[in-house]
Every structure is written in structure tokens, then in C-alpha cells.
Design a protein around this motif. Structure first.
Motif, short mmCIF file in Angstrom:
data_model
loop_
_atom_site.label_atom_id
_atom_site.label_comp_id
_atom_site.label_asym_id
_atom_site.label_seq_id
_atom_site.Cartn_x
_atom_site.Cartn_y
_atom_site.Cartn_z
N THR A 1 -19.82 46.11 19.11
CA THR A 1 -21.09 46.45 18.45
C THR A 1 -20.85 46.57 16.96
N SER B 1 -18.21 43.31 8.75
CA SER B 1 -16.89 43.90 8.56
C SER B 1 -16.42 44.55 9.86
N SER C 1 -10.95 44.45 18.66
CA SER C 1 -11.61 43.17 18.33
C SER C 1 -11.06 42.57 17.04
N SER D 1 -22.73 46.01 10.50
CA SER D 1 -22.41 45.60 9.12
C SER D 1 -22.74 44.13 8.89
N GLY E 1 -13.35 47.17 11.50
CA GLY E 1 -12.27 48.11 11.23
C GLY E 1 -10.94 47.55 11.73
N LYS F 1 -16.05 44.83 28.94
CA LYS F 1 -17.24 45.17 28.16
C LYS F 1 -18.48 44.47 28.70
N ALA G 1 -19.76 49.59 22.11
CA ALA G 1 -19.29 50.47 21.04
C ALA G 1 -18.21 51.43 21.53
C1 LIG Z 1 -24.51 51.02 15.92
C2 LIG Z 1 -23.03 50.80 15.74
C3 LIG Z 1 -22.58 49.94 14.76
C4 LIG Z 1 -21.20 49.70 14.57
N1 LIG Z 1 -20.81 48.85 13.61
C5 LIG Z 1 -19.50 48.58 13.43
C6 LIG Z 1 -19.09 47.65 12.43
O1 LIG Z 1 -19.88 47.08 11.70
N2 LIG Z 1 -17.75 47.40 12.32
C7 LIG Z 1 -16.82 48.04 13.12
O2 LIG Z 1 -15.61 47.78 12.97
N3 LIG Z 1 -17.18 48.94 14.08
C8 LIG Z 1 -18.51 49.21 14.25
N4 LIG Z 1 -18.91 50.08 15.21
C9 LIG Z 1 -17.88 50.74 16.05
C10 LIG Z 1 -17.37 49.82 17.20
O3 LIG Z 1 -18.43 49.21 17.91
C11 LIG Z 1 -16.50 50.65 18.18
O4 LIG Z 1 -15.47 51.29 17.48
C12 LIG Z 1 -15.94 49.81 19.34
O5 LIG Z 1 -15.46 50.69 20.34
C13 LIG Z 1 -14.80 48.91 18.94
O6 LIG Z 1 -14.40 48.21 20.09
P1 LIG Z 1 -12.97 47.49 20.20
O7 LIG Z 1 -11.93 48.52 19.80
O8 LIG Z 1 -12.89 47.04 21.62
O9 LIG Z 1 -12.98 46.34 19.24
C14 LIG Z 1 -20.26 50.36 15.40
C15 LIG Z 1 -20.72 51.23 16.40
C16 LIG Z 1 -22.08 51.45 16.57
C17 LIG Z 1 -22.55 52.39 17.65
#
Ligand SMILES: Cc1cc2nc3c(=O)[nH]c(=O)nc-3n(C[C@H](O)[C@H](O)[C@H](O)COP(=O)(O)O)c2cc1C
Length: 164
Positions: free
Chosen positions: A39, A56, A63, A42, A58, A96, A90
């Protein structure tokens, strides 16, 4: 991390949250070829010619690894009815896509059924941005439909219906 910087990060995150955004799920394949996604709010359009978008991610997200190693991904713009799906992507979890309707796009990444729009991309560039990577994609195919948008504001989700 010193206590003060933790407090600043918390306040900054809260201030960033005053910007209402749409919600997307960026989908891709992991190293086993299994579908996965994250999710993301950005997301932004970037260029019409060539057709580019960006978001963007993290560096600590799982992912991030697949976006660095792979060459294709798809940005799915979520509709009002996708709120639980947005929360599902998220959180870290094995599958997922459990309970999610999707199909494979031309670029191999999943397209979420019922998305308001989807943009299939080829990775164009990745730029470091502090603790995130800015991922730029060149759009190879896309589609859009009418419907109510899912909106994220101050940690909560709501909906928005345009007049048009
Ligand atoms: C509404 C919303 C928006 C998000 N936007 C971002 C984003 O733009 N970039 C990001 O890195 N994480 C974002 N996150 C957090 C990730 O979705 C979350 O950390 C997720 O568990 C990452 O999954 P992964 O570790 O399997 O990649 C967002 C979460 C929410 C609820």
C-alpha cells in the motif's frame, strides 16, 4: 536514536498526514515469481512525454527489495470499496493476495480487479531519498474507470465522489 529525534519523526509523520491523498497498491513479483504488493500513498504523476509516474518506498520494506531487483510493477489506484484490501497490503504477511481478485497484466505484475485505474510500468530509474527510494516507472499500459476514490487523511480512510 535520541529521544528528541523520535519525537520529531512522530510529529513530522503526523504533519505529513494532513495532506489528503488517494491510496494505491503497487504490485510486483517476488524472487520466486509470486505476486506481492504494498500500500502506497506517495504516488504522483510525473511526466506525459515520456509517460512517467513515481512513488517512494521505505528501504526497510520487503517490497523495496523486489522493486530494486525486478524491472516491472503496476500501480493500482484503489476505489472506495477497497479499504480492507488497502489495510491488508499495509501489513507484512506471507500471502498479501489472500481473498483478492486479480489478474496478471502484460508486464507480469498483478492488476487488482475493480481498481479505479492501473498503470503498468517498466522501471525507469530509482533515486535515493533519505530512508526511502524514489521509484520512477515508465507507463507501458494503463486503464481507468469511473467510481468513488479511496482517500487517506490523518491515518484514516474515507471516500470521495467527484461531481463529474
Ligand atoms: C495509506 C497508507 C499509505 C502508505 N504509503 C506508503 C508509501 O508511500 N511508501 C512506503 O514505503 N510505505 C507506505 N505505507 C506503509 C506500507 O504499506 C507498509 O509498511 C507495508 O506493510 C509494507 O509491506 P512490505 O514490508 O511487505 O513491503 C503506507 C501505509 C498506508 C496504510
Amino acid at each position: 536514536m535520541p529521544d528528541g529525534s523520535f519525537d520529531i519523526s512522530r510529529r513530522l509523520r503526523s504533519a505529513f498526514g494532513r495532506f489528503a491523498s488517494g491510496v494505491t497498491v503497487v504490485t510486483m513479483r517476488d524472487s520466486n515469481g509470486d505476486p506481492t504488493g504494498i500500500t502506497v500513498n506517495s504516488f504522483s504523476s510525473l511526466s506525459l512525454d515520456p509517460p512517467l509516474l513515481l512513488f517512494s518506498v521505505g528501504c526497510e520494506q520487503i517490497s523495496c527489495k523486489w522493486l530494486k531487483s525486478g524491472n516491472h510493477f503496476t500501480v493500482n489506484v484503489l476505489a472506495r470499496e477497497h479499504e480492507s484490501l488497502a489495510w491488508q497490503f499495509a501489513r507484512p504477511r506471507e500471502d498479501k493476495f489472500d481473498g483478492v481478485s486479480w489478474r496478471t497484466g502484460l508486464n507480469g505484475a498483478p492488476i487488482i480487479e475493480g481498481a479505479l485505474a492501473h498503470f503498468e510500468c517498466v522501471k525507469w530509474n530509482i533515486v535515493e531519498g533519505g530512508d526511502h527510494l524514489i521509484v520512477i516507472g515508465e507507463i507501458s499500459d494503463f486503464d481507468a474507470r469511473d467510481g468513488e476514490a479511496l482517500v487517506f487523511f490523518r491515518g484514516a480512510m474515507g471516500n470521495f465522489a467527484s461531481a463529474g
